[in-house]
Design a protein around this motif. Structure first.
Motif, mmCIF file in Angstrom:
data_model
loop_
_atom_site.group_PDB
_atom_site.id
_atom_site.type_symbol
_atom_site.label_atom_id
_atom_site.label_comp_id
_atom_site.label_asym_id
_atom_site.label_seq_id
_atom_site.Cartn_x
_atom_site.Cartn_y
_atom_site.Cartn_z
ATOM 1 N N ARG A 156 0.835 -1.201 0.000
ATOM 2 C CA ARG A 156 0.000 0.000 0.000
ATOM 3 C C ARG A 156 0.872 1.254 0.000
ATOM 4 N NH1 ARG A 156 -5.100 0.255 -1.879
ATOM 5 N NH2 ARG A 156 -6.589 1.284 -0.487
ATOM 6 N N GLU A 157 1.934 1.247 0.778
ATOM 7 C CA GLU A 157 2.830 2.400 0.827
ATOM 8 C C GLU A 157 3.531 2.606 -0.511
ATOM 9 O OE1 GLU A 157 4.026 2.413 5.585
ATOM 10 O OE2 GLU A 157 5.217 1.262 4.154
ATOM 11 N N GLU A 159 2.280 1.857 -3.370
ATOM 12 C CA GLU A 159 1.256 2.407 -4.260
ATOM 13 C C GLU A 159 1.116 3.907 -4.052
ATOM 14 O OE1 GLU A 159 -3.529 1.866 -5.277
ATOM 15 O OE2 GLU A 159 -2.552 0.575 -3.792
ATOM 16 N N VAL A 160 1.098 4.327 -2.782
ATOM 17 C CA VAL A 160 1.006 5.750 -2.477
ATOM 18 C C VAL A 160 2.241 6.480 -3.002
ATOM 19 C CG1 VAL A 160 0.989 7.465 -0.622
ATOM 20 C CG2 VAL A 160 -0.474 5.446 -0.456
ATOM 21 N N ASN A 170 -2.955 14.776 -2.211
ATOM 22 C CA ASN A 170 -3.526 13.820 -1.265
ATOM 23 C C ASN A 170 -4.986 13.516 -1.603
ATOM 24 O OD1 ASN A 170 -1.159 13.662 0.141
ATOM 25 N ND2 ASN A 170 -1.771 15.051 1.777
ATOM 26 N N ILE A 173 -5.101 11.218 -4.617
ATOM 27 C CA ILE A 173 -4.686 9.864 -4.248
ATOM 28 C C ILE A 173 -5.808 9.162 -3.493
ATOM 29 C CG2 ILE A 173 -3.062 8.512 -2.844
ATOM 30 C CD1 ILE A 173 -0.963 10.654 -3.433
ATOM 31 N N MET A 177 -7.551 5.681 -4.581
ATOM 32 C CA MET A 177 -7.442 4.490 -3.732
ATOM 33 C C MET A 177 -8.733 4.190 -2.968
ATOM 34 S SD MET A 177 -3.568 5.110 -2.224
ATOM 35 C CE MET A 177 -3.597 3.561 -1.310
ATOM 36 N N VAL A 184 -4.532 8.956 3.543
ATOM 37 C CA VAL A 184 -3.424 9.224 2.627
ATOM 38 C C VAL A 184 -2.337 10.045 3.325
ATOM 39 C CG1 VAL A 184 -2.730 10.321 0.477
ATOM 40 C CG2 VAL A 184 -4.894 9.097 0.608
ATOM 41 N N TYR A 187 -0.317 7.787 5.393
ATOM 42 C CA TYR A 187 0.586 6.992 4.570
ATOM 43 C C TYR A 187 1.803 7.817 4.149
ATOM 44 C CZ TYR A 187 -2.267 2.789 3.803
ATOM 45 O OH TYR A 187 -2.945 1.596 3.960
ATOM 46 N N VAL A 188 1.556 9.031 3.666
ATOM 47 C CA VAL A 188 2.651 9.881 3.196
ATOM 48 C C VAL A 188 3.613 10.190 4.330
ATOM 49 C CG1 VAL A 188 3.255 12.147 2.267
ATOM 50 C CG2 VAL A 188 1.306 10.899 1.319
ATOM 51 N N ARG A 200 7.771 15.625 -0.562
ATOM 52 C CA ARG A 200 7.241 14.831 -1.671
ATOM 53 C C ARG A 200 8.150 14.858 -2.894
ATOM 54 N NH1 ARG A 200 1.379 14.454 -0.429
ATOM 55 N NH2 ARG A 200 0.912 13.946 -2.606
#
Length: 217
Positions: A156-157, A159-160, A170, A173, A177, A184, A187-188, A200
């Motif tokens: 998942r990470e 994918e982000v 965000n 995303i 998802m 999100v 995750y970031v 980023r």
């Protein structure tokens, strides 16, 4: 926004005023004042020139990232040399724009960084990509190191990370998802912490080096 030239500040402010969603809450004429204004107003983002008295924009970016990490940072400068670009990104900038660019780039950059994405002017983006691709041996070495760094990320990470590298905000995303935006953001944050990077832009560069971005894997 911070620039030591009042005429430049007036011009930039006039451009920003053309977008009803953008409000300039404070101005500064040097880097130290810029840091103080950000601490006082905690804006969504700050525009910094590089060469300013008392504290240059690069140092101010690092100080702002340390003191008010939620504020996005865009460098708006005349100087597009590689060392300035590298230093700005290393000190937490999520955007790098040239004063010689199209005024529409300024609006687009502010909107992008304010929404949680990153933005480089086309000329700067070209220089970054060229530098990443320079020399097969160097590129292969960086690729191997990058793949090793992201190896511990969850599916998942990863994918982000791919979507961040694709320039999505965000909110975009989250829509892609089918999760809430807060998920999100979590995750970031986890990705940046685990990979020991600041923003980023650095995440996107690492993703490209690792070859996990669509079309480059």
């Amino acid at each position: 926004m911070a620039d030591d030239e009042a005429m430049v500040r007036a011009g930039v402010k006039a451009i920003l005023a053309s977008d009803p969603d953008i409000t300039v809450v404070a101005e500064a004429g040097d880097g130290r004042e810029a840091v103080e204004q950000v601490r006082a107003h905690r804006p969504d983002l700050v525009l910094l020139d590089i060469r300013m008295p008392k504290m240059d924009g690069i140092a101010a970016a690092g100080e702002i990232r340390r003191l008010v990490p939620e504020t996005g940072i865009i460098m708006l400068t005349t100087f597009g040399e590689d060392e300035y670009i590298a230093a700005a990104l290393s000190n937490g900038a999520s955007g790098f724009l040239l004063k010689s660019g199209d005024p529409r780039e300024l609006i687009a950059g502010v909107q992008a960084v304010a929404s949680g994405a990153a933005f480089l002017s086309p000329l700067v983006a070209h220089r970054v990509i060229t530098e990443l691709a320079r020399g097969d041996g160097g590129r292969m070495t960086r690729s191997a190191k990058a793949r090793q760094r992201i190896a511990d990320l969850t599916i998942r990470e990863r994918e982000v990370l791919q979507l961040v590298a694709g320039g999505l905000s965000n909110a975009e995303i989250a829509a892609r998802m089918h999760v809430v935006e807060g998920t999100v953001k979590a995750y970031v944050s986890a990705i940046l912490t685990r990979l020991e990077i600041r923003n980023r832009v650095q995440a996107a560069i690492l993703a490209y080096e690792a070859g996990i971005v669509d079309g480059l894997a």
